[in-house]
Motif scaffolding. Sequence first.
Motif, PDB file in Angstrom:
ATOM      1  N   UNK A   1       0.836  -1.283  -0.183  1.00 18.98           N
ATOM      2  CA  UNK A   1       0.333   0.017  -0.075  1.00 18.98           C
ATOM      3  C   UNK A   1       1.023   1.551   0.112  1.00 18.98           C
ATOM      4  N   UNK A   2       0.203   2.444  -0.915  1.00 17.64           N
ATOM      5  CA  UNK A   2       1.320   3.254  -0.685  1.00 17.64           C
ATOM      6  C   UNK A   2      -0.203   4.868  -0.226  1.00 17.64           C
ATOM      7  N   UNK A   3       0.562   5.971  -0.570  1.00 15.40           N
ATOM      8  CA  UNK A   3       0.060   7.190   0.413  1.00 15.40           C
ATOM      9  C   UNK A   3       0.680   8.117  -0.523  1.00 15.40           C
TER      10      UNK A   3
ATOM     11  N   UNK B   1     -11.096   8.618   8.589  1.00 14.34           N
ATOM     12  CA  UNK B   1     -10.374   7.648   8.480  1.00 14.34           C
ATOM     13  C   UNK B   1     -10.966   6.606   8.760  1.00 14.34           C
ATOM     14  N   UNK B   2     -11.502   4.972   8.263  1.00 14.38           N
ATOM     15  CA  UNK B   2     -12.649   4.436   8.137  1.00 14.38           C
ATOM     16  C   UNK B   2     -11.517   3.009   8.069  1.00 14.38           C
ATOM     17  N   UNK B   3     -10.465   3.206   9.676  1.00 13.20           N
ATOM     18  CA  UNK B   3      -9.331   2.024   9.491  1.00 13.20           C
ATOM     19  C   UNK B   3      -9.622   0.483   9.646  1.00 13.20           C
ATOM     20  N   UNK B   4     -10.843   0.436  10.035  1.00 15.46           N
ATOM     21  CA  UNK B   4     -11.428  -0.946   9.960  1.00 15.46           C
ATOM     22  C   UNK B   4     -10.982  -1.617   8.400  1.00 15.46           C
ATOM     23  N   UNK B   5     -11.854  -0.257   7.315  1.00 11.49           N
ATOM     24  CA  UNK B   5     -11.769  -0.431   5.670  1.00 11.49           C
ATOM     25  C   UNK B   5     -10.347  -0.390   5.471  1.00 11.49           C
ATOM     26  N   UNK B   6      -9.347   0.158   5.967  1.00 13.95           N
ATOM     27  CA  UNK B   6      -7.960   0.135   5.341  1.00 13.95           C
ATOM     28  C   UNK B   6      -7.481  -1.119   5.970  1.00 13.95           C
ATOM     29  N   UNK B   7      -7.759  -1.553   7.148  1.00 11.17           N
ATOM     30  CA  UNK B   7      -7.031  -2.734   7.326  1.00 11.17           C
ATOM     31  C   UNK B   7      -7.930  -4.142   7.064  1.00 11.17           C
ATOM     32  N   UNK B   8      -9.226  -4.011   6.666  1.00 11.97           N
ATOM     33  CA  UNK B   8      -9.294  -4.975   5.645  1.00 11.97           C
ATOM     34  C   UNK B   8      -8.604  -5.305   3.988  1.00 11.97           C
ATOM     35  N   UNK B   9      -7.915  -4.005   3.145  1.00 11.18           N
ATOM     36  CA  UNK B   9      -8.029  -3.865   2.345  1.00 11.18           C
ATOM     37  C   UNK B   9      -6.092  -4.295   2.369  1.00 11.18           C
ATOM     38  N   UNK B  10      -5.270  -3.895   3.689  1.00 12.12           N
ATOM     39  CA  UNK B  10      -3.594  -3.678   3.676  1.00 12.12           C
ATOM     40  C   UNK B  10      -3.987  -5.797   4.013  1.00 12.12           C
TER      41      UNK B  10
END
Length: 124
Positions: free
Chosen positions: A54-56, A99-108
């Motif tokens: 992942x990148x930002x 920030x939806x950290x739950x979604x970010x965690x699922x993506x990672x």
Amino acid sequence: MTTEIFTDHLAKTAPEQRERTQEVLTWVSTTFPQLAPRIAWNQPMFTDHDTFIIGFSNSKKHLAVAPEAAGINQFSAAIKAAGYQHTKQLIQLPWTSPVNYTLLEQIIRFNLQDKANTTSFWRK
């Protein structure tokens, strides 16, 4: 605390974007300590076994999250349900939205699993 590799990048980030950017990078570093932080193409990113996870990047209106097209495709409906827009390669997290950290965690986690046996930097 964000890993030191991002210090110079954050120092060059617009002050109004720095806190959120640092918060997200620190969260990724803390939640996924096995990921290697790095700067490439002047952008903070994280890799696993030398493959991109992942990148930002920062823009005027949002923090862009780049999980590659496969990550976007897998979570397109959830991204939209979270109130975010996306392109083929980027998710746009508005500076004014949480920030939806739950979604970010699922993506990672998806990228880690999907790319577990990948030997190249990008998907082919």
